[in-house]
Design an enzyme around this catalytic site. Sequence first.
Site, PDB file in Angstrom:
ATOM      1  N   CYS A 263       0.849  -1.191   0.000  1.00 24.14           N
ATOM      2  CA  CYS A 263       0.000   0.000   0.000  1.00 24.14           C
ATOM      3  C   CYS A 263       0.886   1.243   0.000  1.00 24.14           C
ATOM      4  O   CYS A 263       1.809   1.355   0.813  1.00 24.14           O
ATOM      5  CB  CYS A 263      -0.901  -0.010   1.232  1.00 24.14           C
ATOM      6  SG  CYS A 263      -1.930   1.453   1.399  1.00 24.14           S
TER       7      CYS A 263
ATOM      8  N   CYS B  34       0.318   3.157   3.651  1.00 23.43           N
ATOM      9  CA  CYS B  34       0.780   2.656   4.954  1.00 23.43           C
ATOM     10  C   CYS B  34       1.861   1.582   4.861  1.00 23.43           C
ATOM     11  O   CYS B  34       2.393   1.151   5.879  1.00 23.43           O
ATOM     12  CB  CYS B  34      -0.395   2.126   5.755  1.00 23.43           C
ATOM     13  SG  CYS B  34      -1.093   0.581   5.105  1.00 23.43           S
TER      14      CYS B  34
ATOM     15  N   CYS C  11      -7.370  -4.554 -19.264  1.00 20.45           N
ATOM     16  CA  CYS C  11      -8.244  -3.465 -18.818  1.00 20.45           C
ATOM     17  C   CYS C  11      -7.514  -2.138 -18.622  1.00 20.45           C
ATOM     18  O   CYS C  11      -8.148  -1.106 -18.487  1.00 20.45           O
ATOM     19  CB  CYS C  11      -8.986  -3.857 -17.540  1.00 20.45           C
ATOM     20  SG  CYS C  11      -7.950  -3.947 -16.066  1.00 20.45           S
TER      21      CYS C  11
ATOM     22  N   CYS D  57      -7.442  -1.076   1.504  1.00 18.45           N
ATOM     23  CA  CYS D  57      -6.398  -1.599   2.385  1.00 18.45           C
ATOM     24  C   CYS D  57      -7.003  -1.763   3.772  1.00 18.45           C
ATOM     25  O   CYS D  57      -7.592  -0.832   4.316  1.00 18.45           O
ATOM     26  CB  CYS D  57      -5.218  -0.625   2.420  1.00 18.45           C
ATOM     27  SG  CYS D  57      -3.941  -1.075   3.630  1.00 18.45           S
TER      28      CYS D  57
ATOM     29  N   CYS E 227      -5.228   0.829   6.442  1.00 19.90           N
ATOM     30  CA  CYS E 227      -5.392   2.289   6.453  1.00 19.90           C
ATOM     31  C   CYS E 227      -6.626   2.771   5.690  1.00 19.90           C
ATOM     32  O   CYS E 227      -6.824   3.975   5.554  1.00 19.90           O
ATOM     33  CB  CYS E 227      -4.150   2.977   5.903  1.00 19.90           C
ATOM     34  SG  CYS E 227      -3.927   2.783   4.115  1.00 19.90           S
TER      35      CYS E 227
ATOM     36  N   HIS F 215      -8.407   3.489  -0.684  1.00 20.11           N
ATOM     37  CA  HIS F 215      -9.115   2.932  -1.840  1.00 20.11           C
ATOM     38  C   HIS F 215      -8.059   2.394  -2.796  1.00 20.11           C
ATOM     39  O   HIS F 215      -7.128   3.099  -3.187  1.00 20.11           O
ATOM     40  CB  HIS F 215      -9.941   4.024  -2.524  1.00 20.11           C
ATOM     41  CG  HIS F 215     -10.513   3.600  -3.833  1.00 20.11           C
ATOM     42  ND1 HIS F 215     -11.586   2.736  -3.926  1.00 20.11           N
ATOM     43  CD2 HIS F 215     -10.155   3.899  -5.105  1.00 20.11           C
ATOM     44  CE1 HIS F 215     -11.863   2.549  -5.208  1.00 20.11           C
ATOM     45  NE2 HIS F 215     -11.011   3.237  -5.927  1.00 20.11           N
TER      46      HIS F 215
ATOM     47  N   HIS G 184     -11.277  -2.111  -7.486  1.00 15.42           N
ATOM     48  CA  HIS G 184     -12.475  -2.949  -7.397  1.00 15.42           C
ATOM     49  C   HIS G 184     -12.129  -4.386  -7.757  1.00 15.42           C
ATOM     50  O   HIS G 184     -11.124  -4.638  -8.426  1.00 15.42           O
ATOM     51  CB  HIS G 184     -13.562  -2.429  -8.344  1.00 15.42           C
ATOM     52  CG  HIS G 184     -14.092  -1.095  -7.928  1.00 15.42           C
ATOM     53  ND1 HIS G 184     -13.499   0.091  -8.328  1.00 15.42           N
ATOM     54  CD2 HIS G 184     -15.148  -0.751  -7.143  1.00 15.42           C
ATOM     55  CE1 HIS G 184     -14.167   1.096  -7.797  1.00 15.42           C
ATOM     56  NE2 HIS G 184     -15.178   0.619  -7.087  1.00 15.42           N
TER      57      HIS G 184
ATOM     58  N   ASP H  14     -14.567 -11.818 -13.140  1.00 15.02           N
ATOM     59  CA  ASP H  14     -14.220 -12.198 -14.513  1.00 15.02           C
ATOM     60  C   ASP H  14     -12.722 -12.452 -14.684  1.00 15.02           C
ATOM     61  O   ASP H  14     -12.164 -12.246 -15.749  1.00 15.02           O
ATOM     62  CB  ASP H  14     -14.708 -11.152 -15.507  1.00 15.02           C
ATOM     63  CG  ASP H  14     -14.079  -9.775 -15.276  1.00 15.02           C
ATOM     64  OD1 ASP H  14     -13.270  -9.606 -14.341  1.00 15.02           O
ATOM     65  OD2 ASP H  14     -14.417  -8.849 -16.036  1.00 15.02           O
TER      66      ASP H  14
ATOM     67  N   ARG I 110     -10.830 -10.899 -10.524  1.00 10.72           N
ATOM     68  CA  ARG I 110      -9.936  -9.882 -11.098  1.00 10.72           C
ATOM     69  C   ARG I 110      -9.930  -8.688 -10.168  1.00 10.72           C
ATOM     70  O   ARG I 110     -10.865  -7.902 -10.129  1.00 10.72           O
ATOM     71  CB  ARG I 110     -10.393  -9.464 -12.495  1.00 10.72           C
ATOM     72  CG  ARG I 110      -9.549  -8.320 -13.081  1.00 10.72           C
ATOM     73  CD  ARG I 110      -9.910  -8.001 -14.517  1.00 10.72           C
ATOM     74  NE  ARG I 110     -11.305  -7.698 -14.722  1.00 10.72           N
ATOM     75  CZ  ARG I 110     -11.820  -6.455 -14.783  1.00 10.72           C
ATOM     76  NH1 ARG I 110     -11.041  -5.397 -14.665  1.00 10.72           N
ATOM     77  NH2 ARG I 110     -13.114  -6.286 -14.979  1.00 10.72           N
TER      78      ARG I 110
ATOM     79  N   CYS J  53      -8.866  -5.394  -9.820  1.00 13.96           N
ATOM     80  CA  CYS J  53      -8.479  -4.312 -10.732  1.00 13.96           C
ATOM     81  C   CYS J  53      -8.033  -3.149  -9.853  1.00 13.96           C
ATOM     82  O   CYS J  53      -8.864  -2.469  -9.239  1.00 13.96           O
ATOM     83  CB  CYS J  53      -9.683  -3.956 -11.598  1.00 13.96           C
ATOM     84  SG  CYS J  53      -9.339  -2.745 -12.859  1.00 13.96           S
TER      85      CYS J  53
END
Length: 133
Positions: A48, A51, A66, A97, A100, A103, A106, A110, A119, A121
């Site tokens: 991350c 953190c 993607c 995470c 901490c 974000h 997602h 698939d 997956r 992503c």
Amino acid sequence: MSEKVHKSEHEWQQQLTPEQYRVTREKGTERPFTGDHQVSAEQGIYHCICCGAPLFENEHKFDSGCGWPSFDRPLADAAVEEHLDTTHGMRRVEVTCRRCDAHLGHVFPDGPHETTGQRYCINSVSLDFHPGE
């Protein structure tokens, strides 16, 4: 997993680049194909950016096409949390995470069927690669 990390928004802004802050603290998304989405055979762990918690292993990274780094699983179930995300008129599963609350991206069902079918992503700006781990 280590103790939860709590910082003020000002502290996060001082630590992170504007793009890292926008993605990890404001739940943004980097533009596709702008970060590290290439697959390599190099051994290592993705941590991350906020953190330093270990999140994903390079061994489980794959080319999904993607435009973002894709993994078929986190390093450990305890590394990330998953939350329902209904923003933008969609139903998705957000990945954060656990240490901490950053974000990360997602997860979608698939991914490679020969492994987990998942997956993850993940925004490359939310990760810091540690080769050789």
